[in-house]
Design an enzyme around this catalytic site. Structure first.
Site, PDB file in Angstrom:
ATOM      1  N   CYS A 264      -2.569   8.118   4.601  1.00  0.00           N
ATOM      2  CA  CYS A 264      -2.525   7.851   3.069  1.00  0.00           C
ATOM      3  C   CYS A 264      -3.891   8.201   2.253  1.00  0.00           C
ATOM      4  O   CYS A 264      -3.823   8.514   1.231  1.00  0.00           O
ATOM      5  CB  CYS A 264      -2.152   6.322   2.734  1.00  0.00           C
ATOM      6  SG  CYS A 264      -1.327   5.209   3.979  1.00  0.00           S
TER       7      CYS A 264
ATOM      8  N   GLU B  41       0.709  -1.232   0.025  1.00  0.00           N
ATOM      9  CA  GLU B  41      -0.117   0.010  -0.051  1.00  0.00           C
ATOM     10  C   GLU B  41       0.942   1.186   0.079  1.00  0.00           C
ATOM     11  O   GLU B  41       1.871   1.387   1.041  1.00  0.00           O
ATOM     12  CB  GLU B  41      -0.951  -0.055   1.009  1.00  0.00           C
ATOM     13  CG  GLU B  41      -2.116   0.859   1.093  1.00  0.00           C
ATOM     14  CD  GLU B  41      -1.973   2.176   1.410  1.00  0.00           C
ATOM     15  OE1 GLU B  41      -1.623   3.264   0.644  1.00  0.00           O
ATOM     16  OE2 GLU B  41      -2.180   2.454   2.833  1.00  0.00           O
TER      17      GLU B  41
END
Lengths: 514, 436
Positions: free
Chosen positions: A317, A283
Site C-alpha cells: 500500500c 485501509e
C-alpha cells in the site's frame, strides 16, 4: 508501552542465516500442499476446496483451502456470540498474556513462517521475514496497549460523586485481510480486536489462506478460546456475508479502494434486527508520490526510489508510484534511474538474488501489464514467463490525467514527473484522491517543514524509502480515500475497537459522603 | 580469539613509549598548528558543540547541490537557525554560541572548497600529479583513491573502471621508480549489483572490471589495493578479491592487497581466512593487508540498532584498540608471506606496531604505515622522519564527489574519541600512549 521492542529481523546478510532459511524452505516444500480447513468455533469444517499457488511457480500448490459459504459465516457468528461473552469477561491481563504467548509461538516458527510467505505470497526473503517480525510486533504491541487502556481515563472528581470511565469491547468483529502482508496485517487486525475483548471472525485473502491460518493457530495455542476466533477462508461470498450480518459490530478491512467503499456502503445499510451502528476500519491503498527537491542527494534518491517502487514488485500500500522531480535534477535523475532499473533482477521470491519477485496472481499480472502497455516506457527491466512476472517499468513525462499517473497500479511501475518547484509538487499531491504515504528528498530544513505541513498523506518519509513502517515507530494509515484513518501499530489504534463507559456514582448517603 | 590478549610481550610498553614520544616530538605542537585561525577556531567550536557540528556537516554535505550563492546562504541560514534553537534549549549557555555565525559563515562557499582541497589532491589524475610527485620526492609513497558518486548502473561502473585505468596509466607515466604506482579501488563502484543477501551477484558484476584493472596494473607495474567498505559487502569483496588473485595469470603480478577492519568483532577470524589463503597461494609480490580501524562505525551501529541486531563492530573504543594491536602483532608475525600496512592516526597504535616490528626484526620491506592525506600530514612527516616507510592515502575527485568523503573525515576528526581531537586539545603524550 515503553517496554515494547521491535522483533529483531533475521540477519540475512550472514550466510549461515541464509542457509537456515533455505533449510526451512526445503522442510516446508516437503509438506506441501498444506490443508487449510475452516475453523468455526469448536469445529474444524471442510468445504469446497480451492488452491493457493506459488506465484513464482504457479504449478506448485501451496495450500488447499476450504471455502466458506454464507451459511458458514452465519455459523461462525453464532459461535462468536458465545465467544464474545466469555472472552470479553476475561481480565485484560489474561487476554494480553494469550497474545504474548501467541507471539512467542510465531517467534519459535520464525524461519518456517517466512518460508511460507515466500511460497504462498511470493514475498522475497527479507520481506517475508519482515512480515513475520511485524506479526510478532503487533501481537506484543497491542497486548501491552490493551493493558494500558484497561485502566480507563482519569476524570474530574467532585465531593459526593465518584466518576470513572473505562473501555469495553465493541462486539463481534469481522476481519477481512489482504494477501500482501499475509501474516502481519492479519495478525495486527485480529489481535487489536482480541486484545480489547472482541470475538473475531477472520476472512483471509483468497491468495494466502495458509499464512493466515498460521496466525490463527498461534493465537488458539496461546490461549484464545476457539469460540472467540473463527477462521473462514474463501472468496467474495464469506466476505460479503460477514459485512452484511447484523450481528457484526466492527469490520476491519485492508484492501482495494473499490472493495473498501463497498464495505462501507453495506455496513451503513441498516438491517432489521440490527441494534447498533457498525463501525468500519478500512485501509484502502494509495497513489504514493515521492518529491525530489533540487538539493536532494541523488546517491540516496536512486536506491530509495528503487526500493520504494520495486521491492516486492510494488505490491505494498505504501509503495511509490510517482516521483515528482525538481526540474534542476530531473534529467540527471531520470538517466540514473533508467540505468539502475536494468540492474534489478526479476526472479523467484525464494532466490536471495532476486530484487523484483512475481506479482501475486494472473489477474494482477494482466491488470498491471495493461497499464504498462498504455504508454511508452522510458526504461524497463527484464521479465520472465515461468511465473506471474511483470517487468519493472519506468515512465516519464506522462500527462497528469493519464491513468498511469492517476490510478493505483499495485505493481512495479514508477512514473517520473518534472515539477517547477516543491510547491508545484505539493499541489500535484494535493490533487490526488489518495493520501496514504509520501516521500521527500531534500536537505533544507525549511522545505521539510513546508512539505510536512502541506501534505495530506498519513505517512511522510523524509530522505529515505517510503515503505517499511515499523510497529510503534511509524504508526501506519492514511486519509482521504486511502482509509478511515486509524494508525495501525500506533498508540491510538486500539481505541477503534472499544466503546467508553462512564459511570458516575452518588456517594452521599443520609447527607454524609461515604 | 583467545590469542588476542595472552601474547603481549612484557617488554613492549617501554619501546612503545619511546617511539611514541619521539614521534610526538616531531609533530608540530597544537598551538603552532599551521592551519588558518578560522579553521582552528571552528574545530574547537565543533568539538564543544554537537548541534553546531551537525549544522556544519549538513552544510558541507549540501554545498555541491546548491546552484547559486543565494541557495547556499539559504541552507546555511536554515542549518544555523536549527542549531541555535537546539543550543538555546540547554540549561547552561554555551559561550561559543555567539561566535558561531562568523566561523561558519567564513567557511561558506570558498571555505568548504578550500577545506575539501585539504583532503583531495586533485580533480583527476592529471590534476593530482604535481601533488603526488611532490610527496614521492619527499620520500612518501602514495595510494590514490578515486572519489565518485554511488554506482547505480552498469554505465556508471564502466566510467569508474575507465577512470581507474586512466589513473593507473597517468601515474605510471610519471613514476620514477618501480612500485610507485598504487591505486585503491572500491568494489561498490565497480558494480551496481552488490546485494547484502546475495554476495554472488556483486562478485559476478564486479569480476570483469576488477580483472581488467588487475591486468592493467600488471602491465604498468602498479599495485592495486581493494578497499573494504560496509560490513554488508565484506563477504563479496573478500571472495572476489581472493578468487581473482588465485588465478594463475595473476600469480606473478600485479602486486595487490586487501583491507582488514579492526573494529569488526569477527576480524580475527577474517584474518585467519586471509592468512590461510595467503599461505596456500604463493605470489611473486606478497599479498598486502592494510589494517585499519574502519570508517563505517556509525553506519554499522545505526543499521544494527534499527534492525535489532548485535552490532558487528566493537562499541568499546579500548576493546577496539586492543584488537587493533593484537591484529597488528599477528600480521607482523605473518611477514614475509604477507606485507603489512598499518593505517592509523592513533599514536599508540602506530608506536605499538613499530615497537613490535622492531622486536621481531621486521623492517620497511615488509611493513609500512599509512595515513590519510590532509588529516595525518603531521603524523606522516614524523613517521617519515624516523626512517620508517609511510604511504599517504590520496583521494582524487571533484568537489561534488568529495563531499561524502569530507564529511566522514570531518566527523572522525572532531569525534570525542578521536586521536587528532585529543592531540589538538593538548592531551598529554603519555596519556595518548597508554595501553588500551
Amino acid at each position: 508501552m515503553n517496554t515494547f521492542r521491535n522483533e529483531p529481523l533475521l540477519e540475512l546478510r550472514r550466510g549461515t542465516v541464509r542457509d537456515e532459511a533455505l533449510a526451512a524452505l526445503s522442510a516446508l516444500d516437503a509438506k506441501l500442499p498444506l490443508d487449510v480447513p475452516m475453523l468455526i468455533g469448536e469445529d474444524v469444517v471442510h468445504g469446497q476446496v480451492f488452491a493457493s499457488v506459488d506465484p513464482s511457480a504457479p504449478a506448485t500448490v501451496v495450500a488447499n483451502a476450504h471455502a466458506a459459504t454464507a451459511q458458514h459465516v452465519a455459523d461462525a457468528i453464532t459461535a462468536a456470540e458465545r465467544g464474545q461473552r466469555t472472552w470479553s469477561q476475561r481480565p485484560a491481563s489474561e487476554r494480553a498474556a494469550a497474545l504474548s504467548r501467541a507471539a512467542g509461538i510465531l517467534r519459535s516458527r520464525r524461519f518456517e513462517l517466512a518460508a511460507l510467505a515466500v511460497r504462498e505470497a511470493g514475498k522475497p526473503w527479507a520481506e517475508a521475514d519482515g512480515d513475520v517480525a511485524e506479526a510478532i510486533d503487533f501481537l506484543e504491541y497491542y497486548a501491552q496497549g490493551a493493558l494500558a487502556l484497561d485502566g480507563g481515563r482519569p476524570l474530574i472528581q467532585m465531593p459526593g460523586e465518584r466518576n470513572a470511565m473505562r473501555y469495553v469491547a465493541r462486539g463481534i468483529t469481522g476481519v477481512i485481510a489482504p494477501w500482501n502482508f499475509p501474516l502481519a496485517i492479519a495478525a495486527g487486525m485480529v489481535s487489536a480486536a482480541l486484545a480489547t475483548g472482541n470475538a473475531v471472525i477472520l476472512k483471509p485473502a483468497e491468495q494466502a489462506p495458509a499464512c493466515a491460518k498460521a496466525v490463527v493457530d498461534a493465537l488458539h495455542a496461546g490461549g484464545v478460546p476457539l469460540e472467540a476466533l473463527s477462521f473462514l477462508p474463501g472468496g467474495d461470498e464469506p466476505g460479503k456475508a460477514l459485512v452484511a450480518d447484523p450481528r457484526i459490530h466492527t469490520i476491519v478491512f485492508t484492501g482495494s479502494c473499490a472493495a473498501g467503499l463497498n464495505i462501507l456502503q453495506t455496513a451503513n445499510t441498516f438491517v432489521p434486527g440490527q441494534r447498533h451502528i457498525k463501525k468500519v476500519i478500512a485501509e484502502m491503498g494509495g497513489k504514493n508520490a515521492v518529491i525530489v527537491d533540487s538539493d536532494a542527494d541523488l546517491d540516496d534518491v536512486v536506491p530509495g526510489l528503487l526500493k520504494s517502487a520495486f521491492a516486492f514488485g510494488g505490491q505494498k500500500c505504501s509503495a511509490a508510484s510517482r516521483a515528482l522531480i525538481h526540474k534542476a535534477v530531473a534529467d540527471e535523475l531520470a538517466e540514473r534511474l533508467a540505468g539502475a532499473i536494468s540492474t534489478l533482477r526479476v526472479g523467484p521470491a525464494a532466490d536471495f538474488a532476486t530484487d523484483v519477485p512475481p506479482v501475486i496472481d494472473i489477474a494482477a499480472q494482466q491488470r498491471i501489464q495493461g497499464y504498462i502497455d498504455s504508454a511508452k516506457p522510458l526504461a524497463q527491466g527484464d521479465s520472465r514467463d515461468d511465473g506471474f512476472y511483470v517487468a519493472p517499468t519506468l515512465f516519464q513525462g506522462l500527462p497528469t490525467d493519464h491513468k498511469v499517473i492517476q490510478e493505483e497500479i499495485f505493481g512495479p511501475v514508477l512514473s517520473l514527473e518534472t515539477v517547477e518547484s516543491v510547491e508545484h509538487a505539493c499541489e500535484l499531491v494535493d490533487q490526488s484522491a489518495f493520501a496514504l504515504t509520501g516521500g521527500l528528498f531534500s536537505r533544507s530544513p525549511r522545505t521539510i517543514e513546508y512539505v510536512t505541513e502541506r501534505t495530506p498523506v498519513g505517512n511522510l518519509y523524509v530522505n529515505r524509502e517510503i515503505t517499511g513502517a515499523m510497529v510503534g515507530r511509524q504508526p501506519f494509515g492514511g486519509g482521504r480515500l486511502s482509509g478511515t484513518g486509524p494508525k495501525a501499530g500506533g498508540p491510538d489504534y486500539l481505541l477503534q475497537f472499544v466503546e467508553a463507559r462512564a459511570v458516575s456514582e452518588n456517594t452521599v448517603r443520609h447527607g454524609l459522603v461515604v | 580469539m583467545a590469542a588476542t590478549t595472552q601474547e603481549r610481550p612484557l617488554d613492549l610498553e617501554r619501546p612503545i613509549k619511546e617511539i611514541g614520544t619521539d614521534l610526538a616530538a616531531r609533530m608540530p605542537r597544537p598551538r603552532l598548528v599551521s592551519t588558518a585561525r578560522v579553521e582552528q577556531r571552528m574545530t574547537e567550536l565543533l568539538m564543544k558543540d554537537p548541534a553546531l557540528r551537525a549544522a556544519l556537516f549538513r552544510f558541507v554535505d549540501v554545498r555541491p547541490a546548491c546552484a547559486t550563492p543565494a541557495d547556499l546562504i539559504r541552507h546555511l541560514h536554515e542549518f544555523l537557525a536549527d542549531a541555535e534553537s537546539k543550543t538555546a534549549q540547554r540549561a547552561t549557555g554555551i559561550t561559543g554560541r555567539p561566535l558561531a555565525r562568523r566561523p561558519l559563515a567564513a567557511v561558506a562557499g570558498a571555505g568548504v572548497k578550500r577545506m575539501a582541497q585539504q583532503f583531495i589532491v586533485g580533480e583527476d589524475a592529471k590534476d593530482a600529479l604535481p601533488e603526488i610527485t611532490k610527496l614521492w620526492r619527499g620520500g612518501v609513497e602514495t595510494t590514490v583513491d578515486l572519489l565518485g558518486e554511488a554506482t547505480v548502473s552498469e554505465t556508471e561502473a564502466d566510467v569508474y573502471m575507465r577512470r581507474c585505468e586512466e589513473t593507473l596509466r597517468a601515474l605510471a607515466g610519471a613514476a620514477t621508480k618501480p612500485g610507485q604506482v598504487n591505486l585503491s579501488v572500491k568494489v561498490s563502484a565497480l558494480t551496481p549489483l552488490l546485494r547484502p543477501t546475495a554476495p554472488e551477484r556483486g562478485i559476478e558484476g564486479a569480476r570483469p572490471r576488477l580483472e581488467h584493472l588487475l591486468r592493467v596494473a600488471k602491465e604498468v607495474g602498479a599495485h592495486l589495493h581493494v578497499d573494504m567498505e560496509s560490513f554488508d559487502t565484506r563477504e563479496a569483496i573478500t571472495a572476489l578479491t581472493l578468487d581473482l588473485l588465485s588465478q594463475p595469470e595473476f600469480a606473478d603480478g600485479p602486486s595487490a592487497g586487501i583491507v582488514l577492519q579492526a573494529y569488526l568483532v569477527d576480524s580475527p577470524e577474517h584474518l585467519d581466512e586471509l592468512l590461510a589463503w595467503a599461505e596456500r597461494t604463493p605470489r611473486t609480490h606478497p599479498f598486502v593487508i592494510r589494517l585499519v580501524k574502519g570508517a563505517y562505525w556509525d553506519h554499522e551501529v545505526v543499521q544494527a540498532a534499527q534492525n535489532g541486531w548485535a552490532p558487528p563492530v566493537f562499541t568499546d573504543r579500548r576493546e577496539c584498540d586492543r584488537n587493533f594491536e593484537a591484529l597488528s602483532r599477528r600480521l607482523i608475525d605473518a611477514t614475509p608471506t604477507v606485507k603489512v600496512a598499518i593505517a592509523s592516526h592513533n599514536l599508540r597504535s602506530i608506536s605499538h606496531a613499530a615497537a613490535y616490528a622492531d622486536a621481531r626484526g621486521v623492517g620497511n620491506d615488509d611493513l609500512e604505515f599509512q595515513i590519510l592525506r590532509g588529516l595525518g600530514d603531521d603524523t606522516q612527516a614524523a613517521i617519515a622522519a624516523t626512517g620508517r616507510q609511510v604511504r599517504a592515502y590520496c583521494p582524487v575527485g571533484d568537489l561534488v564527489a568529495g563531499m561524502a568523503y569530507l564529511v566522514r573525515r570531518l566527523l572522525e576528526n572532531t569525534a570525542n574519541d578521536s586521536f587528532l581531537a585529543a592531540h589538538a586539545s593538548g592531551t598529554d603524550t603519555a596519556e595518548l600512549l597508554e595501553a588500551p
